[in-house]
Design a protein around this motif. Structure first.
Motif, PDB file in Angstrom:
ATOM      1  N   MET A 204       0.828  -1.208   0.000  1.00 37.90           N
ATOM      2  CA  MET A 204       0.000   0.000   0.000  1.00 37.90           C
ATOM      3  C   MET A 204       0.863   1.260   0.000  1.00 37.90           C
ATOM      4  O   MET A 204       0.603   2.215  -0.777  1.00 37.90           O
ATOM      5  N   ILE A 205       1.886   1.274   0.838  1.00 35.49           N
ATOM      6  CA  ILE A 205       2.730   2.479   0.950  1.00 35.49           C
ATOM      7  C   ILE A 205       3.566   2.662  -0.309  1.00 35.49           C
ATOM      8  O   ILE A 205       3.732   3.793  -0.807  1.00 35.49           O
ATOM      9  N   ARG A 206       4.092   1.567  -0.855  1.00 34.38           N
ATOM     10  CA  ARG A 206       4.877   1.671  -2.100  1.00 34.38           C
ATOM     11  C   ARG A 206       4.021   2.217  -3.245  1.00 34.38           C
ATOM     12  O   ARG A 206       4.467   3.043  -4.053  1.00 34.38           O
ATOM     13  N   SER A 207       2.769   1.729  -3.305  1.00 29.45           N
ATOM     14  CA  SER A 207       1.864   2.196  -4.356  1.00 29.45           C
ATOM     15  C   SER A 207       1.626   3.695  -4.240  1.00 29.45           C
ATOM     16  O   SER A 207       1.589   4.413  -5.246  1.00 29.45           O
ATOM     17  N   TYR A 208       1.487   4.172  -3.005  1.00 25.07           N
ATOM     18  CA  TYR A 208       1.264   5.608  -2.782  1.00 25.07           C
ATOM     19  C   TYR A 208       2.495   6.414  -3.196  1.00 25.07           C
ATOM     20  O   TYR A 208       2.380   7.437  -3.900  1.00 25.07           O
ATOM     21  N   ILE A 209       3.688   5.942  -2.801  1.00 21.04           N
ATOM     22  CA  ILE A 209       4.922   6.691  -3.094  1.00 21.04           C
ATOM     23  C   ILE A 209       5.185   6.744  -4.595  1.00 21.04           C
ATOM     24  O   ILE A 209       5.676   7.756  -5.126  1.00 21.04           O
ATOM     25  N   CYS A 210       4.865   5.658  -5.300  1.00 21.38           N
ATOM     26  CA  CYS A 210       5.088   5.619  -6.753  1.00 21.38           C
ATOM     27  C   CYS A 210       4.297   6.704  -7.490  1.00 21.38           C
ATOM     28  O   CYS A 210       4.672   7.131  -8.594  1.00 21.38           O
ATOM     29  N   LYS A 211       3.191   7.125  -6.888  1.00 23.48           N
ATOM     30  CA  LYS A 211       2.350   8.147  -7.520  1.00 23.48           C
ATOM     31  C   LYS A 211       2.811   9.557  -7.174  1.00 23.48           C
ATOM     32  O   LYS A 211       2.230  10.541  -7.662  1.00 23.48           O
ATOM     33  N   GLN A 212       3.814   9.669  -6.303  1.00 21.94           N
ATOM     34  CA  GLN A 212       4.301  10.991  -5.883  1.00 21.94           C
ATOM     35  C   GLN A 212       5.610  11.313  -6.608  1.00 21.94           C
ATOM     36  O   GLN A 212       6.527  10.501  -6.664  1.00 21.94           O
ATOM     37  N   ASP A 213       5.708  12.512  -7.130  1.00 22.76           N
ATOM     38  CA  ASP A 213       6.911  12.922  -7.852  1.00 22.76           C
ATOM     39  C   ASP A 213       8.014  13.403  -6.919  1.00 22.76           C
ATOM     40  O   ASP A 213       9.180  13.476  -7.336  1.00 22.76           O
ATOM     41  N   ASP A 214       7.642  13.742  -5.695  1.00 21.53           N
ATOM     42  CA  ASP A 214       8.622  14.349  -4.792  1.00 21.53           C
ATOM     43  C   ASP A 214       9.024  13.413  -3.644  1.00 21.53           C
ATOM     44  O   ASP A 214       9.490  13.864  -2.599  1.00 21.53           O
ATOM     45  N   MET A 215       8.845  12.104  -3.831  1.00 24.72           N
ATOM     46  CA  MET A 215       9.152  11.152  -2.754  1.00 24.72           C
ATOM     47  C   MET A 215      10.002   9.994  -3.248  1.00 24.72           C
ATOM     48  O   MET A 215       9.869   9.532  -4.385  1.00 24.72           O
ATOM     49  N   GLU A 216      10.851   9.539  -2.339  1.00 23.82           N
ATOM     50  CA  GLU A 216      11.680   8.360  -2.611  1.00 23.82           C
ATOM     51  C   GLU A 216      11.911   7.626  -1.293  1.00 23.82           C
ATOM     52  O   GLU A 216      12.113   8.262  -0.255  1.00 23.82           O
ATOM     53  N   ILE A 217      11.858   6.296  -1.340  1.00 20.69           N
ATOM     54  CA  ILE A 217      12.030   5.512  -0.113  1.00 20.69           C
ATOM     55  C   ILE A 217      13.499   5.552   0.327  1.00 20.69           C
ATOM     56  O   ILE A 217      14.392   5.190  -0.443  1.00 20.69           O
ATOM     57  N   TYR A 218      13.705   6.034   1.541  1.00 18.72           N
ATOM     58  CA  TYR A 218      15.057   5.994   2.113  1.00 18.72           C
ATOM     59  C   TYR A 218      15.332   4.610   2.702  1.00 18.72           C
ATOM     60  O   TYR A 218      16.374   4.003   2.444  1.00 18.72           O
ATOM     61  N   ASP A 219      14.394   4.110   3.514  1.00 19.97           N
ATOM     62  CA  ASP A 219      14.548   2.772   4.117  1.00 19.97           C
ATOM     63  C   ASP A 219      13.174   2.293   4.604  1.00 19.97           C
ATOM     64  O   ASP A 219      12.249   3.091   4.789  1.00 19.97           O
TER      65      ASP A 219
END
Length: 528
Positions: free
Chosen positions: A36-51
């Motif tokens: 769920m969280i990965r799907s949300y981040i993929c739709k955001q242009d200003d976010m990247e998973i740090y850890d």
């Protein structure tokens, strides 16, 4: 909160055992949260998973979790400036601490907080969401955690009172039944070690001497043994890479009443679902259920060991065990354990025992008696008592008593014959009722009444006969058992020298009086 050009996201995932038990395991699973969280981040242009930080199997009642702590360290170091969770309950269920982190700590580090399912984003949340909606939701999550905790405690208490074992690991000497994890079965190997430990303690070895003996024999400590059996066991008592036996470990075994077949649980409880610290409960509050599993040691031996542990049984310098009379010798007047004293004068040694109460000024007298004299009196007393069992005249006397019992058997048999004749009479009377009814000598109502009376008296005679037969069996068994015990004692018991093994076998306590009178309290089991 100031909008940033880019967010390094700390993805936090949590799942506790409580979540698994309430039927929501699938929706709250670590994989579900991550997707769920990965799907949300993929739709955001200003976010990247740090850890990604995962606490799998950790309660949300507090924030003392390894991955959560690591996430906070990365935030404080400036590596992550955004935290995303599936919902507020995954973040934590302590509404006070959760509110402090979200409303104070994260803003202090300019960290954006997002709870997807709760539609909360600290960047866009208005005043009402931050001060009203968020605290209420955190409070509900906290209340849920409290409710679950109460239900779990109540359920555990019911299982304790039933005698079900609810511990995570079986105590050393037992194993969980594969077909019923709430039942204990004897682990033959470990139980054998436990029996040795109790035997060595009764024989006079100190706890430290027992631990050193076990290590010297290469016997694995309880922790190492559990590991060797494939159990994921850990304890706060480890002091070496490979845990060894210690005096503390030995004492834990010697004081555990569970080895007598008594299930003892509920010795401590957690302060609350939010605090890990436990408090010890008084002995009266423990839940004790007898005969829930097979005993490893007898209740009598366990009691003997408890008495020895209350007394100073430290070994003399250079010796593994204590002296012969440790745990047995008491003042006949005040009941205090007597202490051993050694006087050395001109190369000669004099050993004697005294009552310690005199030295404390508590009113008792010295009760001094030399060890040599005490040994002589105790040996003579034991020989005198055992002579009763070994003397042929006593054996003959017992046989005569057995013959008297067999005479009693004959009397019982006569009584049985009398009762049987009485039964035959009631059968005949009951049979005659049909003829009397047919000839109209009695009415149908009389027929029913008399038949009921005769059947009742017949059954009473039947019950009496059964009791007489049981009495005969009891007398016979007692006679045979008495003869067997006498023959066994006659062939095996002969005391010519006093040692600790003899004391342990036959003596419960030795009382010494001021006039040097010595009274022996014998163990009933040994003399039975």
């Amino acid at each position: 909160m100031e909008v940033k050009d880019f967010y390094n996201v700390a993805v936090y995932l949590r799942l506790s055992r409580d979540d698994e038990s309430d039927g929501s395991a699938e929706s709250n699973s670590i994989r579900s949260q991550r997707d769920m969280i990965r799907s949300y981040i993929c739709k955001q242009d200003d976010m990247e998973i740090y850890d990604i930080y995962v606490d799998d199997g950790w309660s949300g009642a507090n924030f003392d979790r390894p991955s959560f702590k690591r996430m906070m360290e990365d935030i404080e170091a400036g590596h992550a400036n955004c935290v995303i969770v599936k919902d507020l309950s995954r973040f934590g269920r302590d509404y006070i601490e959760a509110g402090r982190l979200i409303q104070k700590t994260f803003p202090a580090f300019s960290v954006r907080f997002i709870a997807l399912n709760d539609n909360f984003d600290s960047l866009t949340a208005d005043f009402n969401e931050k001060t009203l909606v968020l605290p209420v939701k955190n409070f509900v999550n906290d209340a849920y955690c409290s409710d679950i905790s109460k239900k779990v405690r109540s359920h555990q208490q019911v299982k304790r009172e039933k005698g079900d074992f609810i511990g995570a690991f079986a105590v050393y000497g037992y194993r969980k039944n594969p077909e019923n994890v709430n039942q204990l079965l004897v682990d033959e190997y470990a139980a054998g070690i436990v029996k040795k430990i109790f035997a060595w303690k009764i024989a006079g070895l100190s706890n430290l001497a027992i631990a050193e003996k076990l290590d010297g024999m290469g016997i694995l400590s309880p922790m190492e043994y559990k590991k060797s059996q494939g159990e994921k066991f850990s304890t706060g008592f480890v002091t070496h890479v490979k845990a060894k036996w210690s005096a503390v470990a030995v004492k834990r075994i010697l004081t555990n009443e569970l080895y007598t077949g008594m299930m003892v649980q509920g010795k401590s409880e957690k302060v609350s679902h939010k605090v890990k610290r436990s408090i010890e409960k008084s002995r009266e509050e423990w839940v004790r259920v007898p005969d829930t599993h097979e005993a490893v040691v007898s209740a009598e031996d366990f009691g003997t060991v408890q008495r020895l542990l209350e007394i100073d049984t430290r070994a003399s310098a250079g010796k593994a065990g204590c002296h012969m009379f440790t745990g047995f010798l008491f003042c006949g007047d005040c009941g205090e354990p007597m202490i051993r004293r050694v006087n050395r004068y001109k190369g000669k040694e004099k050993v004697y025992f005294i009552c310690p109460t005199r030295n404390k000024g508590l009113g008792c007298t010295r009760h001094s008696i030399q060890e040599k004299e005490l040994k002589h009196l105790v040996l003579a007393g034991l020989q005198q008592q055992l002579a009763l069992f070994l003397d042929k005249s006593y054996v003959l006397n017992q046989i005569e008593k057995m013959e008297v019992q067999f005479d009693e058997v004959a009397a019982f048999e006569k009584q049985i014959q009398k009762l049987q004749k009485e039964q035959e009479k009631y059968v005949a009377l009951r049979s005659g009722l049909y003829e009397d009814l047919k000839q109209e000598i009695i009415t149908e109502e009389d027929f029913r009444d008399f038949r009921r009376i005769y059947e009742k008296r017949y059954q009473a005679a039947e019950d009496a006969i059964r009791q007489q037969e049981e009495a005969i069996k009891t007398l016979f068994k007692a006679g045979v058992a008495a003869g067997a015990n006498l023959e066994k004692m006659k062939s095996t018991l002969e005391i010519t020298e006093l040692d600790r093994d003899i004391l342990v076998t036959f003596v419960s306590r030795i009382l010494v009086y001021e006039d040097k009178r010595v009274f022996l309290e014998l163990r009933a089991k040994a003399m039975a």
